[in-house]
Design an enzyme around this catalytic site. Structure first.
Site, short mmCIF file in Angstrom:
data_model
loop_
_atom_site.label_atom_id
_atom_site.label_comp_id
_atom_site.label_asym_id
_atom_site.label_seq_id
_atom_site.Cartn_x
_atom_site.Cartn_y
_atom_site.Cartn_z
N GLU A 211 0.54 5.37 -1.84
CA GLU A 211 0.37 6.63 -1.12
C GLU A 211 1.52 7.60 -1.40
O GLU A 211 1.29 8.78 -1.69
CB GLU A 211 0.36 6.39 0.39
CG GLU A 211 -0.78 5.59 0.91
CD GLU A 211 -0.69 5.47 2.42
OE1 GLU A 211 -1.69 5.81 3.05
OE2 GLU A 211 0.36 5.09 2.94
N ILE A 212 2.73 7.10 -1.28
CA ILE A 212 3.91 7.95 -1.42
C ILE A 212 3.96 8.58 -2.81
O ILE A 212 4.24 9.78 -2.95
CB ILE A 212 5.19 7.12 -1.13
CG1 ILE A 212 5.20 6.73 0.35
CG2 ILE A 212 6.44 7.91 -1.50
CD1 ILE A 212 6.21 5.66 0.70
N VAL B 244 0.84 -1.20 0.00
CA VAL B 244 0.00 0.00 0.00
C VAL B 244 0.87 1.25 0.00
O VAL B 244 0.56 2.25 -0.65
CB VAL B 244 -0.96 0.00 1.22
CG1 VAL B 244 -1.74 1.31 1.31
CG2 VAL B 244 -1.91 -1.19 1.16
N CYS B 245 1.97 1.21 0.71
CA CYS B 245 2.83 2.39 0.89
C CYS B 245 3.24 3.07 -0.42
O CYS B 245 3.14 4.30 -0.51
CB CYS B 245 4.06 2.04 1.72
SG CYS B 245 3.66 1.53 3.41
N PRO B 246 3.68 2.32 -1.45
CA PRO B 246 4.10 3.04 -2.66
C PRO B 246 2.94 3.77 -3.34
O PRO B 246 3.15 4.80 -3.97
CB PRO B 246 4.69 1.95 -3.55
CG PRO B 246 4.12 0.67 -3.06
CD PRO B 246 3.91 0.88 -1.58
#
Length: 193
Positions: free
Chosen positions: A50-51, A46-48
């Site tokens: 958002e970033i 999920v993090c990439p």
């Protein structure tokens, strides 16, 4: 305990910005709005999303006078390696703001988002030019943030700070606001009932 209405915990840390190692000191951002966000770990799922979504919207943040800072408990070397990996392979590519390495986990601990396993929860903080936390959203790891909602919240916070009126649910720029007064607020409710 929430940090809203309190001074944001200060920090000085190493980060990756523009594919290079830099130092970031929160105190250097005094006088500007700051969107500080925590994410669990590099090289995850999920993090990439958002970033990169935040990076792609950097002009919208700049238009509002907002500096963006991302933080995880990974090392600066991990941050750099992840940015060197292309987006179509789960990497980040070039990111338009610093990714801070909270390798000692002190920043995450100071903000109250450190999990027992050593990674941070997903957390978003909007800090005003005086260094006071005006917005805090902390949630579990499995869902990503909505950049449009963060921008909408910044718009509302900035409007309220500038005009002294408050913003109703779902408010966007140009919508009616409420004068925080028992009698004057009735004007809004009469028009919007």
């Amino acid at each position: 305990m929430s940090l809203v209405s309190q001074q944001a915990p200060l920090f000085h840390a190493e980060a990756v910005f523009d594919m290079d190692f830099v130092n970031v000191n929160l105190e250097d951002h005094r006088g500007k709005w700051v969107m500080l966000f925590f994410y669990p770990l590099d090289f995850t799922f999920v993090c990439p999303t958002e970033i990169t979504a935040i990076s792609d919207a950097i002009d919208e943040f700049k238009k509002r006078g907002v500096d963006v800072l991302g933080v995880s408990t990974d090392s600066k070397f991990s941050h750099l390696a992840w940015q060197q990996q292309p987006r179509n392979e789960g990497g980040l590519g070039k990111i338009n703001y610093p990714l801070i390495a909270d390798f000692t986990k002190q920043i995450s601990q100071d903000y109250g988002v450190l999990l027992p396993g050593g990674m941070a929860l997903r957390a978003t903080y909007i800090i005003d030019p005086e260094g006071v936390v005006q917005y805090e959203l902390v949630h579990d790891l499995g869902i990503g943030r909505n950049v449009d909602e963060i921008l909408r919240s910044i718009d509302a916070l900035q409007f309220t700070k500038q005009h002294g009126e408050v913003c109703p649910a779902g408010w966007t720029p140009g919508d009616a606001t409420i004068v925080p007064d028992v009698d004057k607020s009735k004007d809004f409710f009469k028009k919007n009932a």
